[in-house]
Design a protein around this motif. Structure first.
Motif, PDB file in Angstrom:
ATOM      1  N   GLN A 191       0.842  -1.195   0.000  1.00  0.00           N
ATOM      2  CA  GLN A 191       0.000   0.000   0.000  1.00  0.00           C
ATOM      3  C   GLN A 191       0.883   1.255   0.000  1.00  0.00           C
ATOM      4  OE1 GLN A 191      -3.076   0.004   2.910  1.00  0.00           O
ATOM      5  NE2 GLN A 191      -3.752   2.055   2.363  1.00  0.00           N
ATOM      6  N   GLY A 192       0.549   2.185  -0.870  1.00  0.00           N
ATOM      7  CA  GLY A 192       1.295   3.442  -0.941  1.00  0.00           C
ATOM      8  C   GLY A 192       2.550   3.377  -1.781  1.00  0.00           C
ATOM      9  N   GLU A 193       2.857   2.203  -2.296  1.00  0.00           N
ATOM     10  CA  GLU A 193       4.068   2.072  -3.106  1.00  0.00           C
ATOM     11  C   GLU A 193       3.797   2.542  -4.542  1.00  0.00           C
ATOM     12  OE1 GLU A 193       7.614  -1.254  -3.632  1.00  0.00           O
ATOM     13  OE2 GLU A 193       5.635  -1.937  -3.051  1.00  0.00           O
ATOM     14  N   VAL A 194       4.823   3.154  -5.138  1.00  0.00           N
ATOM     15  CA  VAL A 194       4.739   3.585  -6.539  1.00  0.00           C
ATOM     16  C   VAL A 194       5.748   2.754  -7.324  1.00  0.00           C
ATOM     17  CG1 VAL A 194       5.034   5.501  -8.156  1.00  0.00           C
ATOM     18  CG2 VAL A 194       4.073   5.914  -5.866  1.00  0.00           C
ATOM     19  N   VAL A 195       5.229   1.972  -8.258  1.00  0.00           N
ATOM     20  CA  VAL A 195       6.096   1.066  -9.013  1.00  0.00           C
ATOM     21  C   VAL A 195       6.029   1.416 -10.495  1.00  0.00           C
ATOM     22  CG1 VAL A 195       6.518  -1.350  -9.643  1.00  0.00           C
ATOM     23  CG2 VAL A 195       5.774  -0.777  -7.322  1.00  0.00           C
ATOM     24  N   SER A 196       7.180   1.645 -11.094  1.00  0.00           N
ATOM     25  CA  SER A 196       7.243   1.900 -12.535  1.00  0.00           C
ATOM     26  C   SER A 196       7.544   0.605 -13.259  1.00  0.00           C
ATOM     27  CB  SER A 196       8.351   2.894 -12.869  1.00  0.00           C
ATOM     28  OG  SER A 196       7.880   4.190 -12.691  1.00  0.00           O
ATOM     29  N   VAL A 197       6.810   0.378 -14.334  1.00  0.00           N
ATOM     30  CA  VAL A 197       7.025  -0.801 -15.162  1.00  0.00           C
ATOM     31  C   VAL A 197       7.671  -0.333 -16.454  1.00  0.00           C
ATOM     32  CG1 VAL A 197       5.937  -2.770 -16.302  1.00  0.00           C
ATOM     33  CG2 VAL A 197       4.897  -1.800 -14.228  1.00  0.00           C
ATOM     34  N   ILE A 198       8.866  -0.817 -16.713  1.00  0.00           N
ATOM     35  CA  ILE A 198       9.516  -0.417 -17.952  1.00  0.00           C
ATOM     36  C   ILE A 198       9.949  -1.655 -18.740  1.00  0.00           C
ATOM     37  CG2 ILE A 198      10.290   1.756 -16.897  1.00  0.00           C
ATOM     38  CD1 ILE A 198      13.064   0.730 -16.883  1.00  0.00           C
ATOM     39  N   GLY A 199      10.237  -1.421 -20.014  1.00  0.00           N
ATOM     40  CA  GLY A 199      10.656  -2.530 -20.866  1.00  0.00           C
ATOM     41  C   GLY A 199      10.353  -2.212 -22.315  1.00  0.00           C
ATOM     42  N   GLU A 214       9.003   7.620 -19.268  1.00  0.00           N
ATOM     43  CA  GLU A 214       9.573   8.808 -18.636  1.00  0.00           C
ATOM     44  C   GLU A 214      10.522   8.354 -17.534  1.00  0.00           C
ATOM     45  OE1 GLU A 214       9.262  11.944 -19.450  1.00  0.00           O
ATOM     46  OE2 GLU A 214       7.851  11.484 -21.074  1.00  0.00           O
ATOM     47  N   MET A 215      11.786   8.242 -17.900  1.00  0.00           N
ATOM     48  CA  MET A 215      12.746   7.710 -16.933  1.00  0.00           C
ATOM     49  C   MET A 215      12.963   8.673 -15.768  1.00  0.00           C
ATOM     50  SD  MET A 215      13.267   4.731 -17.897  1.00  0.00           S
ATOM     51  CE  MET A 215      12.176   4.168 -19.194  1.00  0.00           C
ATOM     52  N   GLY A 216      12.746   9.962 -16.013  1.00  0.00           N
ATOM     53  CA  GLY A 216      12.846  10.943 -14.930  1.00  0.00           C
ATOM     54  C   GLY A 216      11.820  10.644 -13.845  1.00  0.00           C
ATOM     55  N   PHE A 217      10.607  10.346 -14.268  1.00  0.00           N
ATOM     56  CA  PHE A 217       9.553   9.999 -13.314  1.00  0.00           C
ATOM     57  C   PHE A 217       9.923   8.710 -12.572  1.00  0.00           C
ATOM     58  CE2 PHE A 217       5.730   7.755 -12.032  1.00  0.00           C
ATOM     59  CZ  PHE A 217       4.976   8.746 -11.414  1.00  0.00           C
ATOM     60  N   ALA A 218      10.352   7.709 -13.333  1.00  0.00           N
ATOM     61  CA  ALA A 218      10.699   6.422 -12.725  1.00  0.00           C
ATOM     62  C   ALA A 218      11.798   6.615 -11.677  1.00  0.00           C
ATOM     63  CB  ALA A 218      11.145   5.432 -13.794  1.00  0.00           C
ATOM     64  N   ARG A 219      12.751   7.437 -12.024  1.00  0.00           N
ATOM     65  CA  ARG A 219      13.894   7.666 -11.146  1.00  0.00           C
ATOM     66  C   ARG A 219      13.522   8.457  -9.887  1.00  0.00           C
ATOM     67  NH1 ARG A 219      19.553   8.135 -13.335  1.00  0.00           N
ATOM     68  NH2 ARG A 219      18.765   8.106 -15.431  1.00  0.00           N
ATOM     69  N   ARG A 250      10.090   1.838  -6.740  1.00  0.00           N
ATOM     70  CA  ARG A 250      10.659   0.615  -7.290  1.00  0.00           C
ATOM     71  C   ARG A 250      10.427   0.599  -8.795  1.00  0.00           C
ATOM     72  NH1 ARG A 250       8.693  -5.285  -5.732  1.00  0.00           N
ATOM     73  NH2 ARG A 250       6.973  -4.095  -4.849  1.00  0.00           N
ATOM     74  N   VAL A 251      11.351  -0.007  -9.495  1.00  0.00           N
ATOM     75  CA  VAL A 251      11.223  -0.176 -10.943  1.00  0.00           C
ATOM     76  C   VAL A 251      11.175  -1.673 -11.218  1.00  0.00           C
ATOM     77  CG1 VAL A 251      12.406   0.119 -13.151  1.00  0.00           C
ATOM     78  CG2 VAL A 251      12.496   1.943 -11.450  1.00  0.00           C
ATOM     79  N   ILE A 252      10.259  -2.079 -12.105  1.00  0.00           N
ATOM     80  CA  ILE A 252      10.351  -3.459 -12.572  1.00  0.00           C
ATOM     81  C   ILE A 252      10.563  -3.446 -14.079  1.00  0.00           C
ATOM     82  CG2 ILE A 252       8.966  -4.360 -10.663  1.00  0.00           C
ATOM     83  CD1 ILE A 252       6.702  -4.831 -12.468  1.00  0.00           C
ATOM     84  N   PHE A 253      11.420  -4.337 -14.525  1.00  0.00           N
ATOM     85  CA  PHE A 253      11.816  -4.375 -15.928  1.00  0.00           C
ATOM     86  C   PHE A 253      11.322  -5.674 -16.550  1.00  0.00           C
ATOM     87  CE2 PHE A 253      15.048  -5.739 -19.090  1.00  0.00           C
ATOM     88  CZ  PHE A 253      14.813  -4.747 -20.041  1.00  0.00           C
ATOM     89  N   LEU A 254      10.486  -5.530 -17.579  1.00  0.00           N
ATOM     90  CA  LEU A 254       9.969  -6.695 -18.294  1.00  0.00           C
ATOM     91  C   LEU A 254      10.647  -6.798 -19.653  1.00  0.00           C
ATOM     92  CD1 LEU A 254       6.039  -6.581 -17.965  1.00  0.00           C
ATOM     93  CD2 LEU A 254       7.666  -7.684 -16.458  1.00  0.00           C
ATOM     94  N   GLU A 313      15.322  -0.809  -6.580  1.00  0.00           N
ATOM     95  CA  GLU A 313      15.181   0.599  -6.217  1.00  0.00           C
ATOM     96  C   GLU A 313      15.691   1.399  -7.429  1.00  0.00           C
ATOM     97  OE1 GLU A 313      16.523   4.296  -4.985  1.00  0.00           O
ATOM     98  OE2 GLU A 313      17.992   2.700  -5.266  1.00  0.00           O
ATOM     99  N   PRO A 314      15.006   2.483  -7.809  1.00  0.00           N
ATOM    100  CA  PRO A 314      15.321   3.154  -9.073  1.00  0.00           C
ATOM    101  C   PRO A 314      16.785   3.563  -9.248  1.00  0.00           C
ATOM    102  CG  PRO A 314      13.287   4.022  -8.185  1.00  0.00           C
ATOM    103  CD  PRO A 314      13.814   3.076  -7.167  1.00  0.00           C
ATOM    104  N   HIS A 315      17.387   4.163  -8.230  1.00  0.00           N
ATOM    105  CA  HIS A 315      18.765   4.635  -8.411  1.00  0.00           C
ATOM    106  C   HIS A 315      19.703   3.473  -8.713  1.00  0.00           C
ATOM    107  CE1 HIS A 315      18.106   8.866  -7.552  1.00  0.00           C
ATOM    108  NE2 HIS A 315      17.167   8.436  -6.721  1.00  0.00           N
ATOM    109  N   ALA A 316      19.525   2.399  -7.978  1.00  0.00           N
ATOM    110  CA  ALA A 316      20.354   1.213  -8.213  1.00  0.00           C
ATOM    111  C   ALA A 316      20.087   0.648  -9.603  1.00  0.00           C
ATOM    112  CB  ALA A 316      20.060   0.162  -7.145  1.00  0.00           C
ATOM    113  N   PHE A 317      18.821   0.583  -9.964  1.00  0.00           N
ATOM    114  CA  PHE A 317      18.480   0.009 -11.268  1.00  0.00           C
ATOM    115  C   PHE A 317      19.091   0.826 -12.402  1.00  0.00           C
ATOM    116  CE2 PHE A 317      15.832  -0.073 -15.056  1.00  0.00           C
ATOM    117  CZ  PHE A 317      15.911  -1.418 -15.379  1.00  0.00           C
ATOM    118  N   PHE A 318      18.945   2.134 -12.337  1.00  0.00           N
ATOM    119  CA  PHE A 318      19.429   2.958 -13.453  1.00  0.00           C
ATOM    120  C   PHE A 318      20.952   3.071 -13.482  1.00  0.00           C
ATOM    121  CE2 PHE A 318      15.013   4.533 -13.337  1.00  0.00           C
ATOM    122  CZ  PHE A 318      14.688   4.272 -14.656  1.00  0.00           C
ATOM    123  N   SER A 319      21.583   3.090 -12.312  1.00  0.00           N
ATOM    124  CA  SER A 319      23.038   3.256 -12.340  1.00  0.00           C
ATOM    125  C   SER A 319      23.750   1.924 -12.512  1.00  0.00           C
ATOM    126  CB  SER A 319      23.517   3.992 -11.091  1.00  0.00           C
ATOM    127  OG  SER A 319      23.131   3.269  -9.949  1.00  0.00           O
TER     128      SER A 319
END
Ligand code: ADP
Ligand code: MG
Length: 240
Positions: free
Chosen positions: A26-34, A195-200, A205-209, A219-225
């Motif tokens: 609850q309250g989590e914001v998850v970006s789905v990218i791929g 929008e990677m800025g939003f995801a970041r 959390r980011v999930i990659f499909l 976690e976004p920073h770890a995922f992107f870097s």
């Protein structure tokens, strides 16, 4: 808030989602990218049963949507969805777009539905457009109306499928700002976005499909870097 276990979706022989499992709090914001065609939209559409999962279990707010005894229509009322192409009712004014479902489904009085709708229009910065028709609005305004309309049903959860992809560049920010406010208000959100800025900045959390598989999450920073998988590295190299 969302619990997905071993979700598979096939269209004929085409296996579009393969053994997806994820829990979203609850309250989590998850970006789905791929990449395009990786199954992002299908994944979102399974969560509110716009697509029927082939196998697996999906629960939202403790209700098992894949149990045949569940009242799916009722459960779906708690899940808001915003699409790339707005899907507003063209023959209704902005205010009527917002009050339509609360009147029909929640059976609110007209006064009550309008009062709530006006609060939401104020929240997305469109109070002055309440009597306008969707045709007369810009893309960014239409999408903000679509978000307010989804919120009018007081959802537990909001799903966004590329909400800014159909917008002219100068309108992207006004929509992302509304989504950011919503995220900060504690809404649980699942957002397919390029929008990677939003995801970041906004996502927890980011999930990659890729090809129907949940390849990586983090976690976004770890995922992107420092993406862990080659597939995520290749994808990020292409877009960043
Ligand atoms: P994404 O949103 O990541 O671009 P989609 O979920 O839209 O991917 O599509 C994933 C795959 O599922 C694609 O190969 C697409 O052609 C297929 N697909 C999606 N919807 C349907 C459908 N209703 N019928 C048949 N195939 C579909
Ligand atoms: Mg898609």
């Amino acid at each position: 808030m969302i619990n997905v276990e071993h979700l598979y979706k096939r269209f004929g022989k085409n296996e579009v989602l393969k053994d997806i499992s994820i829990d979203i709090k609850q309250g989590e914001v998850v970006s789905v990218i791929g990449p395009s065609g990786s199954g992002k939209s299908t994944f979102l559409r399974c969560i509110n049963l716009l697509e029927t999962p082939t196998e697996g279990k999906i629960s939202v707010a403790g209700v098992d949507l894949t149990d045949k005894n569940t009242n799916v229509t009722k459960a779906r009322e708690k899940i808001g969805m915003v699409f790339q192409h707005f899907h507003l009712f063209p023959h209704l004014t902005v205010l009527e777009n917002l009050t339509y479902a609360p009147l029909k489904v929640k059976r609110l009085s007209k006064a009550e539905a309008e009062e709530k709708a006006l609060v939401l229009l104020d929240r997305v910065g469109l109070s002055d457009k309440k009597d306008s028709y969707p045709n007369s609005l810009s893309g960014g305004q239409k999408q903000r109306v679509a978000i307010a309309r989804a919120l009018a049903m007081e959802p537990d959860l909001m799903l966004f499928d590329e909400p800014t992809s159909a917008l002219d560049p100068e309108m992207v920010k006004e929509v992302l700002d509304v989504m950011k406010d919503l995220a900060e208000s504690g809404m649980t959100m699942l957002v397919v976005t390029h929008e990677m800025g939003f995801a970041r900045e906004v996502a927890d959390r980011v999930i990659f499909l890729d090809q129907g598989l949940l390849i990586e999450e983090g976690e976004p920073h770890a995922f992107f870097s420092q993406p862990k998988s080659e597939r995520a590295k290749d994808f990020l190299d292409k877009i960043l």
